[in-house]
Design an enzyme around this catalytic site. Structure first.
Site, PDB file in Angstrom:
ATOM      1  N   LYS A 108     107.280  22.551 -32.126  1.00  0.00           N
ATOM      2  CA  LYS A 108     108.292  21.551 -31.791  1.00  0.00           C
ATOM      3  C   LYS A 108     108.169  20.415 -32.795  1.00  0.00           C
ATOM      4  O   LYS A 108     107.151  20.309 -33.481  1.00  0.00           O
ATOM      5  CB  LYS A 108     108.103  21.061 -30.360  1.00  0.00           C
ATOM      6  N   LYS A 124      84.291  17.802 -36.598  1.00  0.00           N
ATOM      7  CA  LYS A 124      85.327  17.074 -35.872  1.00  0.00           C
ATOM      8  C   LYS A 124      84.794  15.724 -35.392  1.00  0.00           C
ATOM      9  O   LYS A 124      85.456  14.691 -35.506  1.00  0.00           O
ATOM     10  CB  LYS A 124      85.761  17.932 -34.668  1.00  0.00           C
ATOM     11  N   LEU A 177     100.389  15.515 -20.512  1.00  0.00           N
ATOM     12  CA  LEU A 177     100.900  14.938 -21.768  1.00  0.00           C
ATOM     13  C   LEU A 177     101.632  15.974 -22.613  1.00  0.00           C
ATOM     14  O   LEU A 177     101.296  17.151 -22.625  1.00  0.00           O
ATOM     15  CB  LEU A 177      99.774  14.281 -22.566  1.00  0.00           C
ATOM     16  N   LYS A 229      99.791  21.467 -11.900  1.00  0.00           N
ATOM     17  CA  LYS A 229      99.917  21.572 -13.355  1.00  0.00           C
ATOM     18  C   LYS A 229     100.609  22.878 -13.776  1.00  0.00           C
ATOM     19  O   LYS A 229     101.571  22.865 -14.550  1.00  0.00           O
ATOM     20  CB  LYS A 229      98.522  21.478 -13.993  1.00  0.00           C
ATOM     21  N   ASP A 288      81.966  16.630 -28.425  1.00  0.00           N
ATOM     22  CA  ASP A 288      82.495  17.932 -28.840  1.00  0.00           C
ATOM     23  C   ASP A 288      81.364  18.729 -29.472  1.00  0.00           C
ATOM     24  O   ASP A 288      80.397  18.145 -29.987  1.00  0.00           O
ATOM     25  CB  ASP A 288      83.643  17.736 -29.846  1.00  0.00           C
ATOM     26  N   CYS A 313     100.496  25.382 -24.557  1.00  0.00           N
ATOM     27  CA  CYS A 313     100.491  25.297 -23.090  1.00  0.00           C
ATOM     28  C   CYS A 313     101.436  26.283 -22.417  1.00  0.00           C
ATOM     29  O   CYS A 313     100.988  27.207 -21.737  1.00  0.00           O
ATOM     30  CB  CYS A 313     100.837  23.876 -22.656  1.00  0.00           C
ATOM     31  N   ASN A 324     104.456  23.485 -15.517  1.00  0.00           N
ATOM     32  CA  ASN A 324     104.706  24.202 -16.769  1.00  0.00           C
ATOM     33  C   ASN A 324     105.532  25.465 -16.551  1.00  0.00           C
ATOM     34  O   ASN A 324     106.388  25.814 -17.368  1.00  0.00           O
ATOM     35  CB  ASN A 324     103.386  24.515 -17.478  1.00  0.00           C
TER      36      ASN A 324
END
Ligand code: UDX
Length: 445
Positions: A326, A35, A154, A208, A30, A264, A212
């Site tokens: 969520k 991080k 995921l 993908k 990264d 997403c 979605n």
């Protein structure tokens, strides 16, 4: 086989730890040194159930390491997974490809032997072919780089489970070797019989965004019916249950409420429309505009219900239970709950917020809300309670738990998770999404 994972956010950190769990040696990369240091110490910079344990296990075993150096990654890996973000561009619907482009160019230039680059990020269709060319352009002389697209499905809150035991694997590539290498990487899932879909770049990219877009459409579909039941009466949950019994429809993703958010669904439906528009197919994905608008109108509805209960928001005290997009996540990106909390504050209310995990992230975006650490503190002397994210502790709430604390017995269930009859029997004014507001009794003497 040694793997690198470039980008260590929700997707990359989970993928890296899961690959280590599968027995590979993994190097996570990264650009953010803080991080990388935290991850190297086995500390996860965000909340994801089960992931800290996996991270600690494999940083301790030495199988999982982290670096900011592309050179080290290039020298280390046989397979390089690209897992950097593709956020919505500021002021535009399209996805920002800067990070993916840089990651592919960077790892290609750093490769010290023939290897495979595998894209996992969600990208506009056509990107994989373009990125493959970038990889070829940057690859050092004499080094051959294969290219594949392997989208990730995921869900936050279930990221570890979804990565270790995916419901399908999709690989788009033009190289047999790449396909064979990825079958070896995912051998344990394949042994269990996980469907493996081998296809071209475009199909893999589209799978993908199609998934979605379908999920977002399903949620907005039921939320559109919630607008109808709010007008004519009826019960949106029973409607969802009843159509959900039809196996062709299915009950999942038919929960009406404040709508979808997160990193997403919202950005992916916008990026898809933008990309398909670029291709000259302006009308093809136009329905996604409606999906987006229905979704945003759910937020207006909650604000409307609060205003209706309170008369005026100014100087009222409002409890907001849940701000993550969520439950089981501390992610507040595009969170309907946090947006609603901010709007209520903007209307002049004092907003007391409690989220089991997302207070800190919420405070970074909306520092002026009042953040507290329990349901009891959040509902202290409030004029109305809003349940906006369905954390288990909110679903378990009973009217008696709040009655000693609240100023007024008024509640809005933004997720359809409470038993309305229980609350009304206990003397509460109850509002829900998809529920018709009872006629106002005006001539009270
Ligand atoms: C989603 C996809 O599910 C996943 O496959 C993809 O890889 C990434 O995007 P995620 O963003 O983690 O995953 O959340 P998801 O569980 O899909 O929920 C998205 C949003 O929809 C949440 O805000 C959730 O509250 C909302 N939702 C979900 C509803 O409003 N109603 C439902 O019935 C289901």
């Amino acid at each position: 086989m040694r793997l690198t994972v470039i980008g260590t956010g929700y997707l990359g950190a989970t993928h890296a730890a899961a690959m280590a769990e599968l027995g590979f040696e993994v190097l996570g990369v990264d650009v953010d040194p803080a991080k990388i240091e935290a991850l190297g110490r086995g500390e996860l910079p965000f909340y994801e159930p089960g992931l800290p344990e996996l991270l600690r296990k494999h940083t301790a075993s030495g199988r999982l390491r982290f670096t900011t150096s592309m050179e080290k990654a290039g020298a280390f890996g046989d397979v390089h997974f690209i897992a950097v973000g593709t956020p919505q561009k500021a002021g535009e619907a399209a996805a920002d490809m800067t990070y993916v482009d840089a990651a592919v160019a960077g790892i290609a230039a750093a490769a010290t032997r023939d290897s495979l680059i595998v894209g996992k990020s969600t990208v506009p269709v056509g990107s994989a072919r373009r990125l493959k060319e970038i990889a070829e352009e940057y690859a050092p002389a004499g080094i051959h780089l294969d290219f594949a697209w392997n989208p990730e499905f995921l869900r936050e809150g279930f990221a570890v489970e979804d990565t270790l035991r995916p419901d399908r694997l999709v690989v788009g590539t033009d190289s047999r070797t790449a396909d064979q290498t990825l079958r070896r990487v995912y051998a344990s899932a394949l042994t269990r019989g996980t469907p493996y879909i081998s296809t071209d770049f475009e199909t893999a990219e589209l799978v993908k965004v199609a998934a979605n877009a379908f999920l977002a459409t399903k949620i907005s579909f039921i939320n559109a019916f919630a607008e109808v039941t709010e007008t004519v009466g009826g019960d949106i949950q029973t409607l969802a249950d009843a159509i959900g019994h039809d196996a062709r429809i299915g009950r999942r993703f038919l929960n009406a409420g404040v709508g979808f958010g997160g990193g997403c669904l919202p950005k992916d439906i916008r990026a898809l429309q933008a990309r398909i528009g670029e291709l000259g197919l302006d009308k093809t994905m136009r329905f996604l505009n409606e999906v987006d608008e229905i979704n945003m109108r759910r937020r207006d509805r909650v604000v409307f219900l609060a205003e209706q209960l309170l008369g005026d928001l100014a100087d009222k005290r409002i409890a907001v239970l849940g701000t993550s997009f969520k439950p089981d996540s501390d992610d507040v990106r595009d969170s309907p709950a946090l947006d609603i909390a901010g709007r209520l504050y903007g209307g002049g209310a004092e907003v007391l917020v409690y989220d089991p995990k997302a207070n800190e992230n919420s405070a970074k975006r909306f520092p002026r809300l009042t953040y507290v650490d329990s349901i009891e503190e959040a509902v202290q002397d409030v004029d109305v309670v809003l349940l906006l994210t369905e954390w288990q502790e909110f679903k378990d709430m009973k009217p008696g738990d709040l009655e000693a604390f609240v100023g007024s017995r008024q509640i809005v269930d933004g997720r359809n998770v409470l038993d309305r009859v229980d609350w009304e029997n206990a003397g509460w004014t109850f509002r829900g999404l998809g529920l018709k507001v009872p006629e106002v009794v005006s001539a009270r003497t």
